[in-house]
Design an enzyme around this catalytic site. Structure first.
Site, mmCIF file in Angstrom:
data_model
loop_
_atom_site.group_PDB
_atom_site.id
_atom_site.type_symbol
_atom_site.label_atom_id
_atom_site.label_comp_id
_atom_site.label_asym_id
_atom_site.label_seq_id
_atom_site.Cartn_x
_atom_site.Cartn_y
_atom_site.Cartn_z
ATOM 1 N N ASP A 23 -45.311 17.146 -25.518
ATOM 2 C CA ASP A 23 -44.840 16.382 -24.355
ATOM 3 C C ASP A 23 -44.927 14.915 -24.755
ATOM 4 O O ASP A 23 -46.017 14.356 -24.845
ATOM 5 C CB ASP A 23 -45.743 16.686 -23.146
ATOM 6 C CG ASP A 23 -45.474 15.768 -21.951
ATOM 7 O OD1 ASP A 23 -44.511 14.973 -21.994
ATOM 8 O OD2 ASP A 23 -46.236 15.858 -20.966
ATOM 9 N N LYS A 87 -40.641 5.181 -24.403
ATOM 10 C CA LYS A 87 -39.677 6.216 -24.011
ATOM 11 C C LYS A 87 -38.544 5.634 -23.146
ATOM 12 O O LYS A 87 -37.424 6.138 -23.152
ATOM 13 C CB LYS A 87 -40.431 7.300 -23.235
ATOM 14 C CG LYS A 87 -39.614 8.522 -22.878
ATOM 15 C CD LYS A 87 -40.546 9.573 -22.302
ATOM 16 C CE LYS A 87 -39.837 10.785 -21.770
ATOM 17 N NZ LYS A 87 -40.795 11.780 -21.248
ATOM 18 N N GLU A 187 -38.273 18.853 -19.517
ATOM 19 C CA GLU A 187 -39.656 18.876 -19.024
ATOM 20 C C GLU A 187 -39.842 19.846 -17.849
ATOM 21 O O GLU A 187 -40.791 20.637 -17.856
ATOM 22 C CB GLU A 187 -40.102 17.458 -18.637
ATOM 23 C CG GLU A 187 -40.343 16.603 -19.869
ATOM 24 C CD GLU A 187 -40.375 15.101 -19.588
ATOM 25 O OE1 GLU A 187 -40.411 14.710 -18.405
ATOM 26 O OE2 GLU A 187 -40.363 14.326 -20.562
ATOM 27 N N ASP A 211 -42.450 15.825 -10.440
ATOM 28 C CA ASP A 211 -43.197 15.235 -11.556
ATOM 29 C C ASP A 211 -43.443 13.746 -11.300
ATOM 30 O O ASP A 211 -42.545 12.923 -11.434
ATOM 31 C CB ASP A 211 -42.393 15.442 -12.854
ATOM 32 C CG ASP A 211 -43.105 14.889 -14.089
ATOM 33 O OD1 ASP A 211 -44.106 14.160 -13.944
ATOM 34 O OD2 ASP A 211 -42.643 15.188 -15.207
HETATM 35 P P1 ADP Z 1 -46.313 10.390 -17.926
HETATM 36 O O1 ADP Z 1 -45.702 11.734 -17.729
HETATM 37 O O2 ADP Z 1 -45.537 9.284 -17.294
HETATM 38 O O3 ADP Z 1 -46.635 10.107 -19.340
HETATM 39 P P2 ADP Z 1 -48.817 11.393 -16.777
HETATM 40 O O4 ADP Z 1 -48.292 12.636 -16.218
HETATM 41 O O5 ADP Z 1 -49.775 11.504 -17.898
HETATM 42 O O6 ADP Z 1 -47.703 10.337 -17.108
HETATM 43 O O7 ADP Z 1 -49.532 10.620 -15.549
HETATM 44 C C1 ADP Z 1 -50.240 9.443 -15.725
HETATM 45 C C2 ADP Z 1 -50.626 8.917 -14.356
HETATM 46 O O8 ADP Z 1 -51.464 9.861 -13.688
HETATM 47 C C3 ADP Z 1 -51.410 7.619 -14.426
HETATM 48 O O9 ADP Z 1 -50.891 6.709 -13.481
HETATM 49 C C4 ADP Z 1 -52.811 8.055 -14.042
HETATM 50 O O10 ADP Z 1 -53.538 7.005 -13.431
HETATM 51 C C5 ADP Z 1 -52.527 9.175 -13.074
HETATM 52 N N1 ADP Z 1 -53.675 10.052 -12.871
HETATM 53 C C6 ADP Z 1 -54.358 10.741 -13.809
HETATM 54 N N2 ADP Z 1 -55.384 11.417 -13.250
HETATM 55 C C7 ADP Z 1 -55.337 11.162 -11.909
HETATM 56 C C8 ADP Z 1 -56.138 11.558 -10.785
HETATM 57 N N3 ADP Z 1 -57.204 12.348 -10.929
HETATM 58 N N4 ADP Z 1 -55.785 11.095 -9.581
HETATM 59 C C9 ADP Z 1 -54.723 10.280 -9.429
HETATM 60 N N5 ADP Z 1 -53.941 9.868 -10.428
HETATM 61 C C10 ADP Z 1 -54.248 10.297 -11.668
HETATM 62 MG MG MG Z 2 -44.797 13.447 -18.024
#
Ligand code: ADP
Ligand code: MG
Length: 621
Positions: A23, A87, A187, A211
């Site tokens: 991913d 990205k 995705e 998502d």
């Molecule tokens: P991407 O797909 O854009 O790379 P992710 O799916 O990894 O991103 O999500 C990252 C986001 O999720 C960040 O903003 C992070 O702060 C948030 N996040 C991670 N854990 C938690 C949580 N327990 N509660 C709320 N937000 C969270």
């Molecule tokens: Mg993602």
């Protein structure tokens, strides 16, 4: 742990290759694989560093390149040399970035607004492909280190709305990282797979994948039918995510605390501290009611869940508006959705979960870790491609028709819309002019009969066709559309074997709205298109006829009487007049018929003469 198989012919132990699922996220990236014993997907946690690798690349002073958490630390202290959100730039030109050019803390090169963007770090230029490759290399190394085996092949996920250019860029990044990319997977499709949806080919399901990541929000409506995932609609906001939650908290703290408000703009460290505290508060509030902390014992950081919810309610509401739009586009009602899947770290916020479940009228699936679920699904897809799950065949479909331009600017469809991919199709063409040695192949995408209403993907010349009379060369044009939706076009002149091919990597892909618009247009203009097509066909037929007749008369005047030549010239002129005056197709065909009826006996006569000459041993030209 690597998979081990026994080679039956030698009896030797053989290491079966691991294919990983990746991913490659805007904020975070992960790599996963299928555990050889329990056959379950698992995200790789190398050396206890966690499964999540922040998608950040830092170019250190000493020439080293750091990726992940270590690089993230430099976002505030050395932003010019620290690349995040790469990205967002994949497969894009400077012009594509539009109003979002200021979003990036590093230098994006703007001297070529049409070409693909580059990023400047110190005195070097990097393409987004190279930068993404750095992240992929890190993931690959972690996988190799953790599994103690070489990792050479991968499945990489991309958002459903990624166009050809962005998909190709992702694939190239994989290649650059030393990975053979077996498939680019959407995705939301990967997330559905992780939940076991799509494993049974007889299953029919409609799935919504919500998502919410760090900086992007995507809602995708998928339909699963006979083992094929079809993207019914996508919607979202490429500049909305968990970062906005953090910002809302920071603004709240600033408004509450005069000391913070006074110093925030001067004090870089304070703003960084505040950012970290805000994210921490947000995460804590996903499982607790209150968050309390402080910065250097001076500044109190306090937040209660209900306050947080009030702060972010407008952001959550915007995502629900996107959901409504996606459902409207898919022409579905919430009760027609069989399963709702939560993806992305920000879906851990209870308020988000509740809003989504309420909108769709059923509890959303969140039993898998929302950070990992896409990578886990990619690992399952990798396992399927490795042939470990022979029963499953995952297919996708192409959203728009692909074809080439033929005479008069008409679209000749070769692969029609909604064809299952991968697929291959072709057709034979010939030249329209004597001695033609080049043939222009123009590739288009779209549903309209007239190419100029469609979107041009590529154009190339098949050169070196042996000089022959019009209609003699046989040119096979083949379209090979691979499983990622990337098109290869080849043209072969059959007699000479002259061959030319292009891989279609359109600089500018289409947004979903554009695809939809093209489909809509094809419906609203269908009637006009049909008559326009018939008109163009009539003209082309007439032009071909004129060309053939004039050429014939020039060559063979000796075999025709003066009256015949005069009558032919008259009928030719008549047809030309009809064309010049913009006559409709019936008028054109009328004149064509007259000319044809009058001249068709000539061909036979000349043929007889030629045969006689040939039999008498004379050379004919
Ligand atoms: P991407 O797909 O854009 O790379 P992710 O799916 O990894 O991103 O999500 C990252 C986001 O999720 C960040 O903003 C992070 O702060 C948030 N996040 C991670 N854990 C938690 C949580 N327990 N509660 C709320 N937000 C969270
Ligand atoms: Mg993602």
């Amino acid at each position: 742990m690597a998979k081990v198989a026994i080679n039956l012919s030698t009896g030797a132990l053989q290491q079966a290759e691991v294919i990983v699922g990746i991913d490659l996220g805007t904020t975070n990236s992960l790599v996963a694989y299928i555990h050889p014993e329990d056959k379950k997907p698992i995200a790789i946690n190398d050396q206890g560093r966690g499964t999540i690798v922040p998608s950040v690349v830092h170019f250190a002073q000493n020439g080293e390149t750091l990726v992940g958490t270590e690089a993230k630390d430099y976002l505030i202290t050395d932003p010019a040399n620290t690349i995040y959100s790469i990205k967002r730039l994949l497969g894009k030109s400077y012009r594509d970035l539009g109003e979002h050019k200021d979003y990036f803390g590093y230098k994006i090169i703007d001297d070529d607004s049409e070409g693909l963007v580059k990023v400047r770090v110190k005195d070097k230029f990097y393409s987004p492909i190279e930068l993404s490759a750095e992240i992929l290399k890190e993931l690959r190394e972690r996988a190799e280190h953790s599994l103690k085996t070489p990792v050479n092949r991968a499945v990489i996920t991309v958002p459903a709305y990624f166009n050809d250019s962005q998909r190709q860029a992702t694939r190239d990044a994989g290649k650059l990282a030393g990975l053979e990319v077996l498939r680019i997977v959407n995705e939301p499709t990967a997330a559905a797979l992780a939940y076991g949806i799509g494993i049974d080919p007889n299953e029919e399901k409609t799935v919504a994948v919500y998502d919410l990541g760090g900086g992007t929000f995507d809602i995708s409506i998928l339909s699963l039918h006979q083992g094929i995932f079809e993207v019914l609609s996508t919607n979202g906001d490429t500049y909305l995510g968990g970062d906005d939650f953090d910002r809302a908290i920071i603004n709240h703290w600033i408004s509450e605390n005069q000391l913070v408000a006074d110093t925030i703009n001067q004090d870089k460290n304070l703003s960084q501290e505040l950012r970290l505290k805000a994210e921490e508060a947000k995460k804590v509030l996903s499982s607790q009611e209150v968050y309390t902390s402080n910065i250097n014992g001076e500044i109190e950081c306090h937040l209660e869940r209900h306050t947080f919810e009030r702060l972010v309610a407008p952001i959550v509401a915007r995502t629900m508006e996107n959901c409504r739009q996606a459902m409207a586009d898919a022409k579905l009602k919430p009760e027609q959705i069989d399963a709702v899947i939560m993806v992305g770290g920000s879906t851990r916020v209870p308020m988000v979960y509740d809003a989504v479940s309420e909108f769709f009228g059923k509890p959303a699936n969140n039993s898998h870790n929302p950070d990992e679920v896409v990578a886990l699904g990619a690992a399952i897809q990798a396992d399927i491609l490795a042939g470990n799950r022979k029963d499953i065949l995952l297919l996708d479909v192409t959203p728009l028709t692909l074809g080439i331009e033929t005479m008069g600017g008409l679209m000749d469809p070769i692969i029609s819309r909604n064809s299952k991919i991968p697929t291959k199709a072709g057709r034979q063409y010939t030249t329209s002019v004597d001695g033609q040695v080049n043939m222009k192949i123009s590739v288009f995408q779209g549903e309209r009969d007239i190419v100029k209403e469609n979107r041009k993907l590529a154009e190339f010349d098949l050169k070196g066709i042996p000089a022959m009379p019009a209609g003699f060369p046989k040119v096979d044009v083949n379209f090979i559309l691979n499983a990622d939706g990337i098109l290869k076009v080849e043209a072969i002149e059959v007699r000479s074997g002259t061959r030319q091919e292009v891989e279609v990597k359109p600089q500018y892909g289409l947004t979903d709205e554009q695809v939809e618009q093209m489909l809509m247009d094809s419906i609203t203009h269908a009637k006009d298109d049909v008559s326009a097509r018939m008109q163009i066909e009539a003209r082309s037929t007439a032009e071909q006829m004129l060309y053939q007749v004039e050429r014939f008369v020039d060559k063979n005047a000796e075999h025709l009487t003066e009256e015949e030549v005069a009558l032919t010239r008259k009928n030719v002129q008549n047809l030309k007049n009809v064309l010049a005056s913009g006559g409709d197709k019936d008028a054109i065909y009328g004149a064509v018929d007259v000319l044809e009826a009058q001249t068709s006996p000539f061909a036979e006569r000349v043929m007889q003469i030629s045969i006689k000459k040939a039999m008498s041993g004379k050379k004919i030209d």
